[in-house]
Design a protein around this motif. Structure first.
Motif, short mmCIF file in Angstrom:
data_model
loop_
_atom_site.label_atom_id
_atom_site.label_comp_id
_atom_site.label_asym_id
_atom_site.label_seq_id
_atom_site.Cartn_x
_atom_site.Cartn_y
_atom_site.Cartn_z
N ARG A 1 0.82 -1.20 0.00
CA ARG A 1 0.00 0.00 0.00
C ARG A 1 0.87 1.27 0.00
N THR B 1 0.79 3.91 -2.83
CA THR B 1 0.46 5.31 -2.52
C THR B 1 1.48 6.25 -3.16
N VAL C 1 -1.28 0.29 -10.10
CA VAL C 1 -1.47 1.14 -8.92
C VAL C 1 -2.87 0.95 -8.34
N ALA C 2 -3.87 0.99 -9.24
CA ALA C 2 -5.26 0.92 -8.78
C ALA C 2 -5.50 -0.38 -8.02
N LEU D 1 -3.61 -0.39 -4.58
CA LEU D 1 -4.23 0.49 -3.57
C LEU D 1 -5.36 -0.21 -2.83
N ARG D 2 -5.98 -1.19 -3.49
CA ARG D 2 -7.10 -1.89 -2.85
C ARG D 2 -6.63 -2.84 -1.76
N GLN E 1 -5.21 -4.17 1.46
CA GLN E 1 -5.10 -3.52 2.77
C GLN E 1 -4.14 -4.27 3.67
N ASN F 1 -10.63 6.12 -10.39
CA ASN F 1 -9.26 5.81 -10.82
C ASN F 1 -9.01 6.25 -12.27
N LEU G 1 -5.12 6.83 -12.56
CA LEU G 1 -4.52 5.70 -11.86
C LEU G 1 -4.73 4.42 -12.66
N ASP G 2 -5.60 4.50 -13.66
CA ASP G 2 -5.92 3.34 -14.49
C ASP G 2 -6.37 3.87 -15.84
N PHE H 1 -7.49 9.11 0.60
CA PHE H 1 -7.84 7.70 0.67
C PHE H 1 -8.70 7.40 1.90
N PHE I 1 -8.27 4.95 3.99
CA PHE I 1 -7.42 4.60 5.14
C PHE I 1 -6.19 5.51 5.23
N ASN J 1 -3.55 6.29 4.08
CA ASN J 1 -2.32 5.96 3.36
C ASN J 1 -1.17 6.91 3.64
N MET K 1 2.63 7.64 5.32
CA MET K 1 3.84 6.87 5.55
C MET K 1 4.10 6.84 7.06
N ARG L 1 -1.98 16.72 2.40
CA ARG L 1 -1.07 16.18 1.38
C ARG L 1 -1.70 16.32 -0.01
#
Lengths: 396, 238
Positions: free
Chosen positions: A293, A297, A389-390, A393-394, A396, B62, B67-68, B102, B104, B106, B108, B167
């Motif tokens: 992740r 990210t 990436v997509a 990111l899923r 967990q 995405n 991202l996709d 995100f 959660f 994300n 660092m 961020r």
């Protein structure tokens, strides 16, 4: 370009900073690599030790004369007359006691190893007193020199250590007799220290060798006198001999053993290294998956794949280098200077030597570790960079 | 359940996605996640995307965020086609144009709040002092000026999400994409995050696309679209 380097730097810093969170698997890989390097350096240090022993056997201006066609003393034979003619050859060094040349013969006796009690072939050499002048570094370090014409022996430093019953005051059973050990000597390293020395006349009589020898060891008046001596002796119709510099002779003698141990050491290192590569692969796959992740990210934020690949490789390389350094250090502490004996395949008798863990070997070990680390990090790095990436990111 | 008719091409659209198909392959099986979808989002809109799990909300987000890539169709953001960019160019494009929030957070774990917020700025040519200054401003904006030196583990969920938002906005992106930004928070913290997003939209004119399951979150948006089985629908199913 600036941005690319700063990306590499930043991503690598995260991966290294998060190392403590993956301490277990990282330590496993690190110790695995340390073990491989320690074993590799250890085994190769045997070969280095043997080579060192053989090299230090050779006096710089010394020659060895064997019968033509003989590769070792074992297969050589020289009569008393031949030996006399050889000693009159040009270019040999002389001192107050005459020509510095020793006619020698060589037998193998059985003695138990001090460590295991099993029998080993121990070389016993019949010498003339000039032998102690041919070998520059000869020195009696305990007891005294044997008396000429008497059944007394002196024992090399290595032989005294490796084989049982060779202390000064002990006796060696030869035929029906006991030959007392009267002294212990050093030749400043070298193969001579693996041997037992006795007066050649005594050995000839005991082994019914008549007046025959196997080799003449001699010192040259100068380094350049070699060609003159060789040409003279090999063109003399009364002789059929081979004249070699000691350095060449011992280099040839040690080739078989050196190649064998080196080959074995590298084979072991390769097999263990494969195991360590899988260990490193496992560790780095774990590291990459633990950071899926985090890596995703960074890539989502716009960090490119190259820096991600490099950061994984850098982590793997760092672990491997630390492991390699620990392994090399352990090998140095445990093996350097460790004395042992092995069979010299050229003479089928034991040779004693010290493990020699030198700088090139240590570097070789650490380079090997780095290779393990790079291979172990490569595939996980590619996975980290290739996972969409997509998708990443899923997770967990 | 009827499909929504989208407005005709509008030059003012910040996001213009047309004829979008997205097919995922799972082994030999093909899963159609989005089919023939058109979407236009004008600048300054706060759009909520709702729909059941697997309806394609996150996939759509995405695609808009680079991202996709769509299996078919075109995605244009701020006048630039992004569906045909290489991975490398797309990464650079995201760094310049997209702020991501995100579910959660994300963050660092090894970096403190300020360093986390500075991350996207490492992809710019800004010097260390300027990066630091901008990160501090962004943290002030989200109300975390007093917690800059704290690490994620020392922050509450709400504070971590605020850091995530800081961020996302630190590079002043064209588009703010939020994937379930309140999904992991309690009601109070969730409300605070929504207040913050609303303020960013209303006071700073940020264009925001937010995927959410939470009708209360969707209420804050200026427009809500519902997705079901990869298509935009008029009647919400959830």
């Amino acid at each position: 370009m600036f941005s690319w380097f700063s990306q590499v730097f930043a991503v690598t810093r995260f991966s290294l900073a998060s190392l403590p969170q993956r301490l277990g698997s990282s330590l496993t890989a690190l110790l695995g690599i340390a073990g491989v390097v320690a074993v590799m350096v250890g085994v190769l240090s045997i070969a280095q030790g043997v080579l060192q022993t053989m090299r230090s056997s050779a006096g710089t201006d010394n020659v060895i004369i064997l019968r033509a066609g003989a590769d070792t003393e074992m297969t050589s034979g020289l009569s008393g007359d031949e030996v006399r003619i050889i000693k009159e050859g040009p270019g040999l060094a002389r001192d107050a006691d005459g020509v510095i040349a020793s006619s020698e013969l060589f037998v193998i006796i059985n003695l138990p190893m001090a460590s295991t009690g099993t029998d080993a072939n121990v070389p016993m050499r019949g010498i003339e007193t000039a032998a102690t002048r041919v070998r520059d570094d000869f020195e009696i370090i305990e007891g005294r020199m044997y008396t000429e014409g008497v059944n007394e022996v002196i024992v090399g430093l290595g032989a005294a250590q490796e084989f049982a019953g060779l202390n000064v005051g002990d006796g060696i059973e030869i035929g029906q007799e006991q030959w007392p050990v009267v002294g212990r000597f050093s030749t400043g390293g070298g193969i001579g220290e693996s041997e037992i020395w006795v007066d050649s006349k005594v050995l000839q009589a005991a082994y019914r060798r008549g007046n025959s020898y196997q080799a003449v060891y001699a010192k040259l008046a100068s380094r350049d006198a070699f060609t003159e001596l060789k040409d003279e002796l090999t063109s003399d119709g009364r002789l059929s001999v081979k004249v070699q510099r000691e350095s060449e002779y011992y280099a040839a003698q040690s080739t078989v053993l050196y190649n064998m141990i080196t080959g074995l050491g590298k084979a072991i290192a390769l097999i263990m290294g494969l195991g360590a590569i899988f260990g490193a692969l496992n560790t780095m796959y774990t590291a990459v998956s633990a950071r899926t992740r985090e890596i995703a990210t960074l890539r989502a934020l716009g960090f490119r794949s190259g820096p991600v690949v490099l950061s994984v490789l850098a982590e793997s390389l760092l672990l491997a280098l630390i492991g390699g350094a620990i392994g090399a250090g352990l090998a140095w502490l445990a093996f350097d200077g460790f004395r042992a004996a092995t069979l010299n395949w050229a003479s089928f008798s034991a040779i004693t030597f010290s493990f020699d863990v030198n700088l090139p070997l240590l570097i070789q070990g650490i380079v090997f570790a780095a290779i393990i680390g790079l291979i172990g990090g490569f595939f996980p790095a590619i996975r980290a960079a290739r996972t969409p990436v997509a998708l990443a990111l899923r997770e967990q | 359940m009827a499909e929504i008719a989208q407005p005709q091409t509008d030059d003012a659209s910040l996001v213009d996605a047309r004829g979008i198909d997205k097919v995922f392959k799972r082994g030999s099986e093909e899963v159609h996640v989005l089919g023939g979808l058109d979407l236009q989002i004008p600048k300054g809109e706060f759009l909520a995307l709702m729909g059941p799990s697997g309806s394609g909300k996150s996939t759509l987000l995405n695609l808009v965020g680079g991202l996709d890539r769509p299996t078919q169709g075109t995605v244009t953001v701020a006048g630039q086609r992004i569906d045909n960019l290489s991975n490398r160019r797309l990464a650079g494009w995201r760094a310049r144009h997209i702020g991501l929030v995100f579910q959660f957070y994300n963050l660092m774990p090894v970096l403190n709040a300020r360093k986390n917020v500075e991350l996207p700025l490492l992809l710019t040519k800004l010097g260390a002092a300027e990066r630091r200054k901008r990160a501090e401003i962004a943290l002030e904006v989200v109300g975390l000026g007093h917690r800059m030196g704290h690490f994620p583990r020392q922050l509450s969920g709400g504070e971590q999400q605020r850091t995530g938002i800081a961020r996302a906005i630190v590079t002043d992106p064209t588009l703010l994409l939020c994937d379930e930004p309140t999904g992991d928070l309690d009601r109070k913290a969730g409300d605070e995050i929504l207040d913050l997003l609303t303020a960013l939209n209303q006071q700073q004119g940020k264009t925001i696309i937010m995927v959410t399951h939470d009708p209360r979150a969707a209420e804050r948006a200026t427009r809500t679209l519902h997705l079901d089985k990869g298509r935009l629908v008029t009647d919400p199913v959830d």
